[in-house]
Scaffold this motif. Structure first.
Motif, PDB file in Angstrom:
ATOM      1  N   ARG A 153      -4.608  -9.354   1.429  1.00  0.00           N
ATOM      2  CA  ARG A 153      -4.928  -8.766   1.948  1.00  0.00           C
ATOM      3  C   ARG A 153      -6.185  -8.575   2.708  1.00  0.00           C
ATOM      4  O   ARG A 153      -6.735  -7.406   3.561  1.00  0.00           O
ATOM      5  CB  ARG A 153      -5.919  -8.279   0.418  1.00  0.00           C
ATOM      6  CG  ARG A 153      -5.087  -8.515  -0.680  1.00  0.00           C
ATOM      7  CD  ARG A 153      -6.178  -8.796  -1.869  1.00  0.00           C
ATOM      8  NE  ARG A 153      -7.515  -7.614  -2.124  1.00  0.00           N
ATOM      9  CZ  ARG A 153      -8.008  -7.322  -3.228  1.00  0.00           C
ATOM     10  NH1 ARG A 153      -8.236  -8.761  -4.407  1.00  0.00           N
ATOM     11  NH2 ARG A 153      -8.979  -6.502  -3.230  1.00  0.00           N
ATOM     12  N   LEU A 186       3.401   7.467   3.211  1.00  0.00           N
ATOM     13  CA  LEU A 186       3.463   5.807   4.122  1.00  0.00           C
ATOM     14  C   LEU A 186       3.381   4.959   2.766  1.00  0.00           C
ATOM     15  O   LEU A 186       2.419   5.141   2.309  1.00  0.00           O
ATOM     16  CB  LEU A 186       2.787   5.423   5.229  1.00  0.00           C
ATOM     17  CG  LEU A 186       2.988   6.479   6.203  1.00  0.00           C
ATOM     18  CD1 LEU A 186       1.700   7.276   6.583  1.00  0.00           C
ATOM     19  CD2 LEU A 186       4.249   6.245   6.954  1.00  0.00           C
ATOM     20  N   THR A 218      -4.684  -8.863   6.356  1.00  0.00           N
ATOM     21  CA  THR A 218      -4.123  -9.765   7.293  1.00  0.00           C
ATOM     22  C   THR A 218      -3.683  -8.430   7.599  1.00  0.00           C
ATOM     23  O   THR A 218      -3.694  -7.328   7.507  1.00  0.00           O
ATOM     24  CB  THR A 218      -2.813 -10.509   7.300  1.00  0.00           C
ATOM     25  OG1 THR A 218      -2.667 -10.455   6.396  1.00  0.00           O
ATOM     26  CG2 THR A 218      -3.634 -12.091   7.235  1.00  0.00           C
ATOM     27  N   GLU A 219      -2.997  -7.935   8.943  1.00  0.00           N
ATOM     28  CA  GLU A 219      -2.619  -6.789   9.365  1.00  0.00           C
ATOM     29  C   GLU A 219      -1.039  -5.950   8.345  1.00  0.00           C
ATOM     30  O   GLU A 219      -0.475  -6.709   8.445  1.00  0.00           O
ATOM     31  CB  GLU A 219      -2.289  -6.543  10.795  1.00  0.00           C
ATOM     32  CG  GLU A 219      -0.714  -7.689  11.037  1.00  0.00           C
ATOM     33  CD  GLU A 219      -1.412  -8.395  11.848  1.00  0.00           C
ATOM     34  OE1 GLU A 219      -1.929  -9.693  11.274  1.00  0.00           O
ATOM     35  OE2 GLU A 219      -0.808  -9.688  13.019  1.00  0.00           O
ATOM     36  N   ALA A 220      -1.219  -4.872   8.489  1.00  0.00           N
ATOM     37  CA  ALA A 220      -0.390  -4.142   7.343  1.00  0.00           C
ATOM     38  C   ALA A 220       0.750  -3.446   8.336  1.00  0.00           C
ATOM     39  O   ALA A 220       0.525  -2.918   9.029  1.00  0.00           O
ATOM     40  CB  ALA A 220      -0.933  -3.245   7.011  1.00  0.00           C
ATOM     41  N   PHE A 221       2.035  -3.842   7.668  1.00  0.00           N
ATOM     42  CA  PHE A 221       3.102  -3.219   8.548  1.00  0.00           C
ATOM     43  C   PHE A 221       3.756  -2.086   7.741  1.00  0.00           C
ATOM     44  O   PHE A 221       3.311  -2.203   6.720  1.00  0.00           O
ATOM     45  CB  PHE A 221       4.505  -4.399   8.932  1.00  0.00           C
ATOM     46  CG  PHE A 221       3.667  -5.545   9.451  1.00  0.00           C
ATOM     47  CD1 PHE A 221       3.043  -6.405   9.059  1.00  0.00           C
ATOM     48  CD2 PHE A 221       3.361  -5.221  11.012  1.00  0.00           C
ATOM     49  CE1 PHE A 221       2.952  -7.673  10.351  1.00  0.00           C
ATOM     50  CE2 PHE A 221       3.442  -6.460  12.435  1.00  0.00           C
ATOM     51  CZ  PHE A 221       2.840  -7.263  11.219  1.00  0.00           C
ATOM     52  N   PHE A 222       4.101  -0.969   8.754  1.00  0.00           N
ATOM     53  CA  PHE A 222       3.978   0.437   8.040  1.00  0.00           C
ATOM     54  C   PHE A 222       5.504   0.878   8.082  1.00  0.00           C
ATOM     55  O   PHE A 222       6.601   0.340   8.501  1.00  0.00           O
ATOM     56  CB  PHE A 222       3.476   1.422   8.327  1.00  0.00           C
ATOM     57  CG  PHE A 222       1.720   1.960   8.113  1.00  0.00           C
ATOM     58  CD1 PHE A 222       0.545   0.421   8.487  1.00  0.00           C
ATOM     59  CD2 PHE A 222       1.951   2.311   7.287  1.00  0.00           C
ATOM     60  CE1 PHE A 222      -0.624   1.019   8.353  1.00  0.00           C
ATOM     61  CE2 PHE A 222      -0.144   3.075   6.948  1.00  0.00           C
ATOM     62  CZ  PHE A 222      -0.575   1.371   7.072  1.00  0.00           C
ATOM     63  N   GLY A 223       5.891   1.303   6.981  1.00  0.00           N
ATOM     64  CA  GLY A 223       7.620   1.995   7.495  1.00  0.00           C
ATOM     65  C   GLY A 223       7.479   3.369   7.389  1.00  0.00           C
ATOM     66  O   GLY A 223       6.423   3.560   7.827  1.00  0.00           O
ATOM     67  N   GLN A 224       8.840   4.297   8.172  1.00  0.00           N
ATOM     68  CA  GLN A 224       8.712   5.333   8.620  1.00  0.00           C
ATOM     69  C   GLN A 224       7.605   6.259   8.032  1.00  0.00           C
ATOM     70  O   GLN A 224       7.731   7.708   8.705  1.00  0.00           O
ATOM     71  CB  GLN A 224      10.219   5.628   9.209  1.00  0.00           C
ATOM     72  CG  GLN A 224      10.559   4.586   9.763  1.00  0.00           C
ATOM     73  CD  GLN A 224      10.163   4.557  11.246  1.00  0.00           C
ATOM     74  OE1 GLN A 224       9.267   4.086  11.413  1.00  0.00           O
ATOM     75  NE2 GLN A 224      10.883   5.946  12.132  1.00  0.00           N
ATOM     76  N   TYR A 248       1.039  -1.172   0.109  1.00  0.00           N
ATOM     77  CA  TYR A 248      -0.154  -0.229   0.124  1.00  0.00           C
ATOM     78  C   TYR A 248       0.986   1.336  -0.212  1.00  0.00           C
ATOM     79  O   TYR A 248       1.871   1.014   0.793  1.00  0.00           O
ATOM     80  CB  TYR A 248      -0.835   0.107   1.361  1.00  0.00           C
ATOM     81  CG  TYR A 248      -1.731  -1.108   1.719  1.00  0.00           C
ATOM     82  CD1 TYR A 248      -1.163  -2.208   2.102  1.00  0.00           C
ATOM     83  CD2 TYR A 248      -2.987  -1.055   1.475  1.00  0.00           C
ATOM     84  CE1 TYR A 248      -1.809  -3.324   2.903  1.00  0.00           C
ATOM     85  CE2 TYR A 248      -3.909  -2.608   1.466  1.00  0.00           C
ATOM     86  CZ  TYR A 248      -2.907  -3.769   2.659  1.00  0.00           C
ATOM     87  OH  TYR A 248      -4.330  -4.198   3.176  1.00  0.00           O
TER      88      TYR A 248
END
Lengths: 114, 113
Positions: free
Chosen positions: B98, B91, B100-106, B33
């Motif tokens: 599609r 971000l 499951t939890e999303a993990f974000f960059g800084q 994303y």
């Protein structure tokens, strides 16, 4: 499209106080996510709720999803300065072109005074 | 496990210039994303990839924004030409699939002057 409304928009509490943040959806929630964000940084995953009436806890943070799956609350017990930040609820689209699409509320800014 | 990597961390450009952001998702994550977060607002989804295919780009301003995910791994987001209102944090996030939890960059903080 799914709209998420968070309340309050901002919250200032004294250290040690309890607080609650609410997230209300315009549509039935398929999956509800809570994230925390420090200013200018990425989002940190806190919890995911999927079932009506579900409740999850992590340390001093508890999140609930109501039976109708249109509202979630995040409760912090005995708040600490480390809890300060922006809390965001996110929701998955239920189906069709919205399936798997993760949208967010506008966020709640939490300030905890020592 | 390495997290989502984004670069650059900060970027300042003049309006009408071009800019590109890079994202390396968590290994094995099929969904990627790109979000735009304007100060004081929640993240707004710009584009969502499933492997190297676009799932949703309904909110991407296609006259100036473009994104690609070649080989279904890294992704780049480009703005050309930039406008003042593009100033925001961009971000990147990834998830295993599609739902499951999303993990974000800084994030990349873009300032257009």
């Amino acid at each position: 499209s799914q709209e998420l409304e968070q309340s309050p928009q901002s919250l200032i509490v004294q250290e040690g106080k309890n607080l609650t943040i609410n997230c209300t959806s315009s549509k039935t929630l398929y999956g509800l996510y809570w994230y925390k964000q420090k200013y200018g940084e990425g989002l940190i995953f806190l919890m995911m709720l999927q079932k009506g009436g579900e409740e999850k806890s992590h340390e001093k943070i508890t999140a609930k999803l109501d039976e109708k799956k249109q509202q979630s609350s995040l409760h912090i017990t005995a708040s600490q300065p480390s809890h300060a930040g922006i809390y965001l609820c996110g929701a998955e689209g239920a189906g069709g072109t919205s399936y798997g699409k993760l949208t967010f509320g506008q966020g709640t800014i939490l300030t905890v005074h020592p | 496990e390495a997290g989502v990597a984004q670069s650059p961390r900060y970027k300042i450009i003049e309006k009408r210039q071009s800019v590109a952001f890079w994202c390396n998702p968590i290994s094995g994550h099929a969904t990627l994303y790109w979000y735009q977060q304007i100060l004081g607002q929640g993240p707004k989804l710009l584009i969502q990839f499933q492997n190297n295919g676009v799932v949703d780009d309904s909110q991407l301003p296609k006259d100036r924004f473009s994104a690609e995910r070649l080989k279904g791994v890294d992704s780049t987001l480009k703005i050309q030409p930039a406008k003042l209102e593009d100033s925001a944090v961009y971000l990147c996030a990834s998830s295993f699939n599609r739902v499951t939890e999303a993990f974000f960059g800084q994030g990349t903080r873009l300032t257009v002057v």
